[in-house]
Structure formats: structure tokens, C-alpha cells
Scaffold this motif. Structure first.
Motif, PDB file in Angstrom:
ATOM      1  N   PHE A  73     -75.679  99.021  55.897  1.00  0.00           N
ATOM      2  CA  PHE A  73     -76.531  98.088  55.226  1.00  0.00           C
ATOM      3  C   PHE A  73     -76.718  98.223  53.591  1.00  0.00           C
ATOM      4  N   TYR A  74     -76.609  99.257  53.188  1.00  0.00           N
ATOM      5  CA  TYR A  74     -76.765  99.503  51.577  1.00  0.00           C
ATOM      6  C   TYR A  74     -75.698  99.491  50.805  1.00  0.00           C
ATOM      7  N   LYS A  75     -75.351  98.434  50.469  1.00  0.00           N
ATOM      8  CA  LYS A  75     -73.737  98.414  49.744  1.00  0.00           C
ATOM      9  C   LYS A  75     -73.875  98.283  48.273  1.00  0.00           C
ATOM     10  N   GLU A  76     -75.179  98.574  47.692  1.00  0.00           N
ATOM     11  CA  GLU A  76     -75.226  98.292  46.159  1.00  0.00           C
ATOM     12  C   GLU A  76     -74.541  99.521  45.574  1.00  0.00           C
ATOM     13  N   LYS A  77     -73.817  99.431  44.349  1.00  0.00           N
ATOM     14  CA  LYS A  77     -73.507 100.555  43.616  1.00  0.00           C
ATOM     15  C   LYS A  77     -73.536 100.283  42.109  1.00  0.00           C
ATOM     16  N   ASP A  78     -72.763 101.073  41.421  1.00  0.00           N
ATOM     17  CA  ASP A  78     -73.215 101.151  39.911  1.00  0.00           C
ATOM     18  C   ASP A  78     -71.925 100.263  39.104  1.00  0.00           C
ATOM     19  N   PHE A  79     -70.968  99.978  39.985  1.00  0.00           N
ATOM     20  CA  PHE A  79     -69.679  99.616  39.152  1.00  0.00           C
ATOM     21  C   PHE A  79     -69.058  98.298  40.214  1.00  0.00           C
ATOM     22  N   LEU A  80     -68.229  97.522  39.302  1.00  0.00           N
ATOM     23  CA  LEU A  80     -67.530  96.398  39.701  1.00  0.00           C
ATOM     24  C   LEU A  80     -66.030  96.761  39.843  1.00  0.00           C
ATOM     25  N   GLU A  81     -65.528  96.055  40.663  1.00  0.00           N
ATOM     26  CA  GLU A  81     -64.224  96.446  40.999  1.00  0.00           C
ATOM     27  C   GLU A  81     -63.349  95.084  41.341  1.00  0.00           C
ATOM     28  N   ILE A  82     -62.257  95.222  40.530  1.00  0.00           N
ATOM     29  CA  ILE A  82     -61.283  93.763  40.858  1.00  0.00           C
ATOM     30  C   ILE A  82     -59.974  94.330  41.473  1.00  0.00           C
ATOM     31  N   ASP A  83     -59.842  93.863  42.590  1.00  0.00           N
ATOM     32  CA  ASP A  83     -58.475  94.294  43.257  1.00  0.00           C
ATOM     33  C   ASP A  83     -57.592  93.021  43.298  1.00  0.00           C
ATOM     34  N   PHE A  84     -56.370  93.218  42.590  1.00  0.00           N
ATOM     35  CA  PHE A  84     -55.300  92.195  42.482  1.00  0.00           C
ATOM     36  C   PHE A  84     -54.356  92.377  43.506  1.00  0.00           C
ATOM     37  N   LEU A  85     -54.670  91.888  44.839  1.00  0.00           N
ATOM     38  CA  LEU A  85     -54.082  92.076  45.952  1.00  0.00           C
ATOM     39  C   LEU A  85     -52.316  91.791  46.018  1.00  0.00           C
ATOM     40  N   ASP A  86     -51.589  92.505  46.528  1.00  0.00           N
ATOM     41  CA  ASP A  86     -50.087  92.329  46.569  1.00  0.00           C
ATOM     42  C   ASP A  86     -50.070  91.258  47.783  1.00  0.00           C
ATOM     43  N   VAL A  87     -49.615  90.029  47.382  1.00  0.00           N
ATOM     44  CA  VAL A  87     -49.640  89.169  48.473  1.00  0.00           C
ATOM     45  C   VAL A  87     -48.126  88.494  48.447  1.00  0.00           C
ATOM     46  N   GLY A  88     -47.295  89.236  47.603  1.00  0.00           N
ATOM     47  CA  GLY A  88     -46.006  88.705  47.311  1.00  0.00           C
ATOM     48  C   GLY A  88     -46.086  87.646  46.282  1.00  0.00           C
ATOM     49  N   GLN A  89     -45.199  86.580  46.135  1.00  0.00           N
ATOM     50  CA  GLN A  89     -45.471  85.499  45.223  1.00  0.00           C
ATOM     51  C   GLN A  89     -46.706  84.595  45.493  1.00  0.00           C
ATOM     52  N   GLY A  90     -47.631  84.799  44.794  1.00  0.00           N
ATOM     53  CA  GLY A  90     -49.025  84.163  44.880  1.00  0.00           C
ATOM     54  C   GLY A  90     -50.136  84.864  44.359  1.00  0.00           C
ATOM     55  N   ASP A  91     -51.370  84.305  44.230  1.00  0.00           N
ATOM     56  CA  ASP A  91     -52.370  85.083  43.858  1.00  0.00           C
ATOM     57  C   ASP A  91     -53.454  85.311  44.834  1.00  0.00           C
ATOM     58  N   SER A  92     -54.040  86.532  44.749  1.00  0.00           N
ATOM     59  CA  SER A  92     -55.120  86.782  45.501  1.00  0.00           C
ATOM     60  C   SER A  92     -55.983  87.977  45.008  1.00  0.00           C
ATOM     61  N   ILE A  93     -57.451  87.714  44.615  1.00  0.00           N
ATOM     62  CA  ILE A  93     -58.131  88.615  43.788  1.00  0.00           C
ATOM     63  C   ILE A  93     -59.358  88.924  44.545  1.00  0.00           C
ATOM     64  N   LEU A  94     -59.546  90.108  45.006  1.00  0.00           N
ATOM     65  CA  LEU A  94     -60.801  90.580  45.603  1.00  0.00           C
ATOM     66  C   LEU A  94     -61.705  91.110  44.499  1.00  0.00           C
ATOM     67  N   ILE A  95     -62.966  90.820  44.385  1.00  0.00           N
ATOM     68  CA  ILE A  95     -64.029  91.278  43.573  1.00  0.00           C
ATOM     69  C   ILE A  95     -65.100  91.947  44.305  1.00  0.00           C
ATOM     70  N   LYS A  96     -65.340  93.125  44.298  1.00  0.00           N
ATOM     71  CA  LYS A  96     -66.330  93.469  44.901  1.00  0.00           C
ATOM     72  C   LYS A  96     -67.626  94.105  43.735  1.00  0.00           C
ATOM     73  N   ALA A  97     -68.493  92.992  43.746  1.00  0.00           N
ATOM     74  CA  ALA A  97     -69.781  93.040  42.740  1.00  0.00           C
ATOM     75  C   ALA A  97     -70.523  94.393  43.229  1.00  0.00           C
ATOM     76  N   PRO A  98     -71.201  94.778  42.013  1.00  0.00           N
ATOM     77  CA  PRO A  98     -72.031  95.929  42.148  1.00  0.00           C
ATOM     78  C   PRO A  98     -73.147  95.790  43.107  1.00  0.00           C
ATOM     79  N   THR A  99     -73.572  94.501  43.547  1.00  0.00           N
ATOM     80  CA  THR A  99     -74.681  94.234  44.423  1.00  0.00           C
ATOM     81  C   THR A  99     -73.924  94.427  45.771  1.00  0.00           C
ATOM     82  N   GLY A 100     -72.892  94.790  45.865  1.00  0.00           N
ATOM     83  CA  GLY A 100     -72.009  94.715  47.322  1.00  0.00           C
ATOM     84  C   GLY A 100     -71.401  93.624  47.806  1.00  0.00           C
ATOM     85  N   GLN A 101     -71.764  92.289  47.109  1.00  0.00           N
ATOM     86  CA  GLN A 101     -70.957  91.064  47.512  1.00  0.00           C
ATOM     87  C   GLN A 101     -69.314  91.327  47.530  1.00  0.00           C
TER      88      GLN A 101
END
Ligand SMILES: [Zn+2]
Length: 287
Positions: free
Chosen positions: A28-56
Motif C-alpha cells: 500500500f505504501y508506494k511513496e519514494k524519494d525518486f522519479l523514474e522514467i523507463d523508455f520501454l523497448d517496444v520495437g519501432q514505436g514509443d512507450s514511456i513508463l513514468i514512476k512518480a515519487p508519489t507511487g503513481q
């Protein structure tokens, strides 16, 4: 007085309570002190997963097909099946295709898009899935800011006007462009917007500076003008591009330009998924 057997039972129960509490806190407690941005390898195309410090979890585009599901499961804990915000930059297949599958397999809380008109089967199928699942759909029709916490936000800087119900000649230029900011760092995510849009943003004097940029339009020649790269002044650039794609992305000229401007370039076709993180002072790559 407790017997030895009672003491062992008591200890075992205490241990169990500690373990269960730890699991529940992690859950339940997903809060952390960093922001992460994952540029996912989906072949020819864009897909970006952002993990906000608030857990979203924020997912921007889904690549061309269901390979995004595998990438999400590799980059999210097994129990986390929620995407708090799904964003479609523009409705080309290499951005919208995988989002249809994500809608079927994840719990999506809210969706952002421009409302631009396009009649491709995958865009229509995505809109159909959204309707079926009753997900809140928000249209970005002017520059605006979405806050995840007081020090973490996503600032939408393009398009400048509403595209709802409009057909456009170049869908790439309808791309939602966002600057993700956390404390002192920022990342500029430009979708497939081309040089014309870059020029407009510079002419309006928008603050484009960002330590990290998702290079526009898969590293194509049509984006990333020298002036624009200088205005952004990124230390890191990520090119979302598939191996041996038929478009010749990224262009050699773009790569040269980035090199000239001292941008460290990472590419999905060479390095797979690129993960960047920041505690709010500088960007670093997660090996
Ligand atoms: Zn694209």
C-alpha cells in the motif's frame, strides 16, 4: 509462566505478524524519494513508463503491439496492475497499438489525449475500449499542468489549441508535448513533433531546457533541429527506435547533431529498455 511450546508458538505468531505487516506496507505504501522514467523497448514505436515519487504510474504511448505488456510486467512489481494515467501523444499505430492491450490487462484510472480526428483501425479500437471500460477521458486542449505532488508535475506545452474533432494534415505535429519536472530536474517528452513545432515553441520563448529529452520522431531528420537541441541543452537523449526499421531511423544527421552538442545518446534498438532515475538533483541511468 509459558511452557517452551507456548513460547515457540508465540514467537512464530509474532514473526508471522511482522512478515505480513511488511508485505502490506510494501503493497500500500508506494511513496519514494525518486522519479523514474523507463523508455520501454517496444520495437519501432514509443512507450514511456513514468514512476512518480508519489507511487503513481504514468504510461505515455504503448508502442505498436502487445510487446508493451511484457515490458510493463518487467518494470512494475507483480502486484501493481494500476496505471494511474495513460497518455496518447498522437494516434499513429506505433503509439496507440499497444495501449489497446494495456486497457484490457491493467486498471486504468484516467486517460489524456488531444481528441484529434483519425480513422485508423487501431485508434478507433482504442477509443472503443475506453468507452467499454468507462475510463475517465480528459482532453488536453491548451497548455496546462498536472501535479503528482507539490514538487513533481507534468507541464503540457503543446499543442497550443484545441484539436478536438479536427483533422490535421500532419498527425506528428499534433503530438502532446510534456515536460516532466521533479525538484531541479526535468525531462522533455516530445512525441513525434517535427521541426515546425520546435520552431513555434522557441518563437514563443517557452522554457524548453531539460537535462533529459526523448528525441523527437524516433530520431528522424524531420525533428531535432540544431537550434532546438541548443534550446533544450540536454545531457541525455533517448531515441525510441526498433532494430532495422524500414524508416532509416535514427538519421545519421540527427546523431551527429546530438554528438556535436555533447548529448549522451541511448537507444532502444541497441540497449533495450532505458531506465533513468533522479532524486531531484541530476539524472542517472539505471544499469
Ligand atoms: Zn512514431
Amino acid at each position: 509462566m509459558l511452557s517452551d511450546k507456548q513460547k515457540i508458538i508465540f514467537l512464530a505468531i509474532a514473526c508471522l505478524v511482522v512478515v505480513i505487516s511488511a508485505i502490506l506496507i510494501g503493497f500500500f505504501y508506494k511513496e519514494k524519494d525518486f522519479l523514474e522514467i523507463d523508455f520501454l523497448d517496444v520495437g519501432q514505436g514509443d512507450s514511456i513508463l513514468i514512476k512518480a515519487p508519489t507511487g503513481q504510474n504514468i504510461l505515455i504511448d504503448g508502442g505498436p503491439d502487445n510487446s508493451v505488456l511484457r515490458r510493463l510486467s518487467e518494470n512494475l512489481p507483480w502486484w501493481d496492475r494500476q496505471i494511474d494515467l495513460m497518455v496518447l501523444t498522437h494516434p499513429h499505430d506505433d503509439h496507440v497499438g499497444g495501449l489497446i492491450e494495456v486497457l484490457k490487462h491493467y486498471q486504468i484510472k484516467r486517460i489524456l489525449y488531444t481528441g484529434v480526428v483519425h480513422s485508423s483501425p487501431s485508434y478507433l479500437a482504442w477509443l472503443e475500449q475506453i468507452k467499454k471500460r468507462n475510463v475517465v477521458l480528459t482532453i488536453i486542449d491548451r497548455p496546462q499542468t498536472i501535479y503528482f505532488s507539490p514538487d513533481c508535475k507534468m507541464v503540457y506545452i503543446s499543442p497550443q489549441e484545441s484539436l478536438v474533432g479536427k483533422s490535421v494534415t500532419n498527425l506528428n505535429n499534433s503530438s502532446l508535448i510534456a515536460k516532466v519536472e521533479y525538484k531541479k530536474v526535468s525531462a522533455l517528452l516530445v512525441g513525434d513533433a517535427e521541426a515546425e513545432i520546435e520552431e513555434g515553441m522557441m518563437a514563443r520563448g517557452q522554457d524548453l531546457s531539460a537535462g533529459l529529452i526523448k528525441i523527437g520522431h524516433h530520431g528522424s531528420d524531420t525533428a531535432s533541429s540544431e537550434e532546438f537541441i541548443r534550446a533544450v541543452k540536454p545531457s541525455f537523449g533517448v531515441i525510441q527506435v526498433g532494430k532495422d526499421n524500414s524508416f532509416g531511423h535514427p538519421s545519421k544527421r540527427t546523431l551527429k547533431k546530438l554528438e556535436r552538442n555533447n548529448v549522451s545518446v541511448f537507444r532502444n534498438d541497441l540497449q533495450g529498455t532505458i531506465r533513468m532515475s533522479s532524486k531531484g538533483d541530476k539524472w542517472q541511468i539505471i544499469p
